[in-house]
Design a protein around this motif. Structure first.
Motif, PDB file in Angstrom:
ATOM      1  N   TYR A  70      -0.413 -42.464 -18.650  1.00  0.00           N
ATOM      2  CA  TYR A  70      -1.329 -41.332 -18.813  1.00  0.00           C
ATOM      3  C   TYR A  70      -2.567 -41.575 -17.955  1.00  0.00           C
ATOM      4  O   TYR A  70      -3.122 -42.685 -17.948  1.00  0.00           O
ATOM      5  N   ARG A  71      -3.007 -40.517 -17.256  1.00  0.00           N
ATOM      6  CA  ARG A  71      -4.171 -40.615 -16.375  1.00  0.00           C
ATOM      7  C   ARG A  71      -5.114 -39.436 -16.584  1.00  0.00           C
ATOM      8  O   ARG A  71      -4.672 -38.283 -16.716  1.00  0.00           O
ATOM      9  N   PHE A  72      -6.410 -39.761 -16.627  1.00  0.00           N
ATOM     10  CA  PHE A  72      -7.465 -38.751 -16.537  1.00  0.00           C
ATOM     11  C   PHE A  72      -8.255 -39.043 -15.270  1.00  0.00           C
ATOM     12  O   PHE A  72      -8.777 -40.151 -15.093  1.00  0.00           O
ATOM     13  N   ILE A  73      -8.320 -38.071 -14.362  1.00  0.00           N
ATOM     14  CA  ILE A  73      -8.958 -38.260 -13.059  1.00  0.00           C
ATOM     15  C   ILE A  73     -10.045 -37.197 -12.897  1.00  0.00           C
ATOM     16  O   ILE A  73      -9.827 -36.016 -13.187  1.00  0.00           O
TER      17      ILE A  73
ATOM     18  N   VAL B 176      -3.656 -45.625 -18.433  1.00  0.00           N
ATOM     19  CA  VAL B 176      -3.055 -46.544 -19.392  1.00  0.00           C
ATOM     20  C   VAL B 176      -1.541 -46.451 -19.260  1.00  0.00           C
ATOM     21  O   VAL B 176      -0.982 -45.370 -19.005  1.00  0.00           O
ATOM     22  N   GLU B 177      -0.871 -47.598 -19.402  1.00  0.00           N
ATOM     23  CA  GLU B 177       0.583 -47.661 -19.295  1.00  0.00           C
ATOM     24  C   GLU B 177       1.163 -48.165 -20.608  1.00  0.00           C
ATOM     25  O   GLU B 177       0.578 -49.038 -21.272  1.00  0.00           O
TER      26      GLU B 177
ATOM     27  N   ASN C  61      -8.845 -48.076 -26.523  1.00  0.00           N
ATOM     28  CA  ASN C  61      -9.005 -47.099 -25.449  1.00  0.00           C
ATOM     29  C   ASN C  61     -10.066 -47.592 -24.469  1.00  0.00           C
ATOM     30  O   ASN C  61     -11.069 -48.187 -24.862  1.00  0.00           O
ATOM     31  N   GLN C  62      -9.815 -47.374 -23.192  1.00  0.00           N
ATOM     32  CA  GLN C  62     -10.776 -47.679 -22.134  1.00  0.00           C
ATOM     33  C   GLN C  62     -10.985 -46.453 -21.263  1.00  0.00           C
ATOM     34  O   GLN C  62     -10.069 -45.630 -21.091  1.00  0.00           O
ATOM     35  N   SER C  63     -12.199 -46.343 -20.725  1.00  0.00           N
ATOM     36  CA  SER C  63     -12.526 -45.177 -19.911  1.00  0.00           C
ATOM     37  C   SER C  63     -13.695 -45.502 -19.004  1.00  0.00           C
ATOM     38  O   SER C  63     -14.460 -46.441 -19.244  1.00  0.00           O
TER      39      SER C  63
END
Length: 663
Positions: free
Chosen positions: A301-304, A326-327, A444-446
């Motif tokens: 999942y990716r947020f760009i 995240v994988e 969670n990381q961001s």
């Protein structure tokens, strides 16, 4: 390259399957084993003959569709109002889902089901999983000749959605399938492009002596969305006031102009069993079976985002080129040894091993905490299964308990069903589970500081679900369920710390409130001559814990339509109106960073109704659908929302078809 591969695959399958059909017609390929008569039954023919040649056509009931739980149906080319309800992007009845403005975007849930409880935590980004095909959503085929199904439906601006399936048999006991569902839709608002793809390759094989069976599939799925964050405060008010300049939806201001999310997933699945002892009579009494299930799932999942927006998501670590990724990998193996005795039923003992890896690229060190980059577990579980038919009651049970690996938990499923008569069926089920919250609640990381957390001490979410259902051809169906949830985990928008640019920020929460959720759903159709009234009504009541589990009290859908055969029964026609309504409630808001829904206390989602006009037709194996969606907004305007800041769809003319080909 992908297109070339699909074309070559199609041509190769067609060539092989045509050879198989001709071989069967000529009587070739039959073995001397008497058991092959079961395979030969696949090629029983009708007395009718094809216009093109003198080959007799197989009966449509020979085109079997098999679920992973071994429930078997056959290809259904009829047209009914239920087919109209399923003619959508998800290919299923979306009665309890409220769609966003564009196809392929998330849905606000108007009701909840608990029949898929499990003992292990799930991957996050649940708003990305409405169109994600789980193991239970993949079907397997057993067909006498090649089968093709084509689904097509228009979307909103510059795109379409297509779902194509091709299934064939290389031998009567070896069937292969390939399917692809694709979507592209620009949408009416800025930055809401959706582009998705679901590829499925399936295998269904059994030996001629019926000792070994295997069903397997490979699924590759990608779900891409541009994220606009909803309307700005200014455009939100303009939308409510129906200002002329915002009637061109592409001119409406949105909060994000450079963000996107994507879910990539691949799964390889094998479900196989071998009858060590096939049984000593026609009922297979004394059968001993060894079963193995392999599930290898990989998700990313990716947020760009091109540049940060601290006014919405809080303080960023980077001001440009933000990327959260995240994988997740889960390799699961299950062994099941079962014994069938006519008086006892089928009793099974199972053992499972799951290797779970949930991974970010780096460790995050903040002033007051350290966020790791990995959750890794090897979970071993033990359990059993049971099934038996006793005095007309069909009893089924499945249980598993995690004994080691760091994720304690259990899942128990039991069901009893009985046909009281040819037109009356009754069933009851119980589903219990204790499982850790979804992985993105735990870790969670961001690139946004607020979206970094590690909660290893969260308690297991404990769910108890009871459900009963009665189905009658005369009185319709009624389903009643009561669900109790302890340690419910959820996301919530909380007031931002002093000095933050954002008014509120998302935070993972777990409540000590006990949730008790009552749900009643009734379905009943009436028919008088050529006029029909189809009704689906849902009543819900959160007896305890409503503040953290919001649902509308009433949801209803009613279709009034006319149907008839025309042109010497060459065409079957349905035409009428569908009315839908839900009552007001404080719905969750969509958060694009997590692709999750979170509790909010700023906007009540006002209940509203929609009215659609439809005209459906069936010509041979083709079902054609034409609809004027939400046409009352042409007269009344549209000030409705699907979620906070997310406008509901305007009037649209949409059409499409589902067409089956039998070669």
């Amino acid at each position: 390259m992908k297109s070339v591969f699909y074309i070559l695959f199609f041509l190769l399958f067609t060539t092989w399957s045509q050879a198989q059909v001709l071989k069967s017609i000529d009587g070739g390929g039959k073995g001397k084993d008497d058991k092959t008569s079961q395979d030969d039954e696949l090629f029983d023919r009708k007395t009718t003959r094809s216009v093109k040649d003198d080959r007799e056509k197989p009966n449509i009931s020979k085109y079997k569709i098999i679920s992973i739980s071994n429930d078997t149906t056959y290809v259904d080319t009829t047209l009914s109002i239920r087919k109209d309800y399923k003619f959508n992007y998800l290919r299923k009845d979306a009665f309890e889902l409220l769609p966003f403005s564009n196809v392929g975007r998330p849905y606000t849930e108007l009701g909840y089901a608990f029949d898929d409880l499990q003992a292990l935590p799930r991957f996050g980004a649940r708003a990305k999983h409405f169109n994600y095909l789980e193991v239970e959503d993949i079907h397997y085929y057993e067909v006498p000749t090649p089968l093709t199904e084509l689904y097509f439906k228009t979307v909103f601006e510059q795109g379409q959605t297509l779902d194509a399936l091709f299934a064939t048999n290389l031998k009567p006991n070896l069937n292969l399938s390939i399917a692809y569902k694709g979507l592209r839709s620009l949408g009416n608002y800025q930055r809401e492009l959706t582009s998705t793809g679901n590829l499925r390759l399936g295998l269904n094989y059994r030996t001629l002596n019926n000792r070994y069976f295997v069903r397997a599939h490979f699924a590759a799925q990608d779900i891409f969305n541009e994220e606009n964050g909803g309307l700005t405060d200014r455009s939100y008010q303009q939308f409510l006031d129906e200002i002329q300049e915002i009637q061109n939806r592409a001119a409406a201001e949105v909060r994000l102009d450079n963000a996107e999310t994507e879910l990539d997933a691949k799964r390889f699945y094998v479900n196989q069993f071998y009858n060590i002892r096939p049984g000593n009579d026609s009922t297979q009494n004394g059968q001993i079976r060894l079963k193995h299930v392999l599930d290898f799932t990989d998700k990313e999942y990716r947020f760009i985002q091109g540049s940060s927006t601290p006014e919405f998501f809080g303080t960023p670590f980077e001001n440009a080129d933000l990327q959260d990724e995240v994988e997740y990998q889960n390799v699961s193996n299950t062994l099941l040894l079962s014994y069938k005795q006519n008086h006892l039923g089928r009793i099974g003992f199972k053992a499972s091993h799951s290797n779970i890896n949930y991974l970010y690229n780096s460790i995050v060190v903040l002033e007051d905490k350290r966020i790791p980059n990995l959750i890794q577990r090897d979970v071993i579980s033990l359990g059993g299964t049971y099934s038996k038919t006793y005095k007309g009651f069909k009893l089924e049970g499945d249980a598993s308990y995690n004994i080691t690996g760091g994720f304690g938990g259990y899942a128990v499923h039991g069901k009893a069903s009985k046909s009281l008569s040819d037109s009356l069926q009754f069933s009851a089920r119980i589903d219990l589970s204790s499982a850790a919250p979804n992985l993105n609640w735990i870790l969670n990381q961001s690139d946004y500081e607020n979206y970094n957390w590690y909660n290893p001490d969260y308690e297991n979410v404990i769910t108890q679900h009871l459900e009963a259902e009665a189905r009658s051809e005369v009185y319709g169906s009624l389903t009643a369920s009561l669900t109790q949830i302890d340690n419910h985990a959820y996301f919530e928008y909380l007031s931002a710390p002093e000095g933050s640019l954002a008014d509120s920020l998302v935070s993972p929460q777990q409540t000590d409130l006990q949730i008790r959720y009552l749900k009643l759903k009734a379905v009943k159709d009436f028919k008088y001559g050529h006029f029909n009234l189809a009704n689906t009504v849902l009543y819900q009541n959160v007896l305890e814990g409503e503040s953290v589990f919001p649902v509308p009290e009433f949801v209803t859908r009613n279709s009034l339509f006319y149907d008839n055969y025309l042109f010497n029964k060459a065409l079957y026609l349905q035409t009428g109106l569908t009315f839908s309504y839900f009552s007001s409630f404080r719905s969750k808001a969509y958060d694009p960073v997590l692709s999750e829904f979170a509790l909010q206390n700023t906007q009540e989602l006002e209940g509203f109704y929609t009215l659609d006009f439809f005209l459906n037709a069936k010509v041979r194996e083709a079902r054609i659908f034409f609809k004027l969606e939400n046409f009352t907004t042409l007269l009344e305007g549209n000030t409705n929302f699907a979620a906070p800041r997310q406008p509901y769809r305007d009037f649209a003319i949409r059409f499409g078809m589902v067409w089956n080909f039998f070669l």
